[in-house]
Motif scaffolding. Sequence first.
Motif, mmCIF file in Angstrom:
data_model
loop_
_atom_site.group_PDB
_atom_site.id
_atom_site.type_symbol
_atom_site.label_atom_id
_atom_site.label_comp_id
_atom_site.label_asym_id
_atom_site.label_seq_id
_atom_site.Cartn_x
_atom_site.Cartn_y
_atom_site.Cartn_z
ATOM 1 N N LYS A 1 0.827 -1.209 0.000
ATOM 2 C CA LYS A 1 0.000 0.000 0.000
ATOM 3 C C LYS A 1 0.867 1.268 0.000
ATOM 4 N N ALA A 2 1.950 1.262 0.748
ATOM 5 C CA ALA A 2 2.865 2.409 0.769
ATOM 6 C C ALA A 2 3.497 2.637 -0.607
ATOM 7 N N ALA A 3 3.927 1.557 -1.251
ATOM 8 C CA ALA A 3 4.546 1.675 -2.571
ATOM 9 C C ALA A 3 3.533 2.151 -3.611
ATOM 10 N N ALA A 4 2.308 1.643 -3.533
ATOM 11 C CA ALA A 4 1.266 2.058 -4.478
ATOM 12 C C ALA A 4 0.920 3.525 -4.291
ATOM 13 N N LYS A 5 0.824 3.954 -3.047
ATOM 14 C CA LYS A 5 0.498 5.350 -2.751
ATOM 15 C C LYS A 5 1.614 6.272 -3.243
ATOM 16 N N GLN A 6 2.857 5.869 -3.022
ATOM 17 C CA GLN A 6 4.005 6.657 -3.448
ATOM 18 C C GLN A 6 4.058 6.733 -4.974
#
Length: 108
Positions: free
Chosen positions: A100-105
Amino acid sequence: MDINETIKSQLEENAIILYMKGTPQAPQCGFSAKTVQALMACGERFAFVNILDNQELREGLKVYSSWPTYPQLYIKGELVGGCDIILEMSESGELAEQVKAAAKQAEA
C-alpha cells in the motif's frame, strides 16, 4: 538493451512487480499461485512478468538478484523475496503495509 538494463528498467517503471511462472490469472506453479493470492489480498495493482516467456530474463534475473528461485517480488526496486517470505509477511500484515505504501508513493 542487455538483460540487466531490461531488468533495471522494469524495476524503475513498476513500484510493485512480481516475476513469476505464468500470469496472475493462470499461475504455472503453486508457489507463484500462493504469492499472487497474497499480493491480490493487498488490494493494489501490481505488475508481473511471466519468466517462462523469456529464457534470457529467467536466467539473468537469478544472477541480478542472487536469488535462485521464482517467484521474486520487488517493491520499489528492492527484492522482497520469494513465496515463503511473502506468505510470512502477508500473515503479519507487513506485506499489505509495504504494498500500500509503494502504491500510494507511485501515485504521487
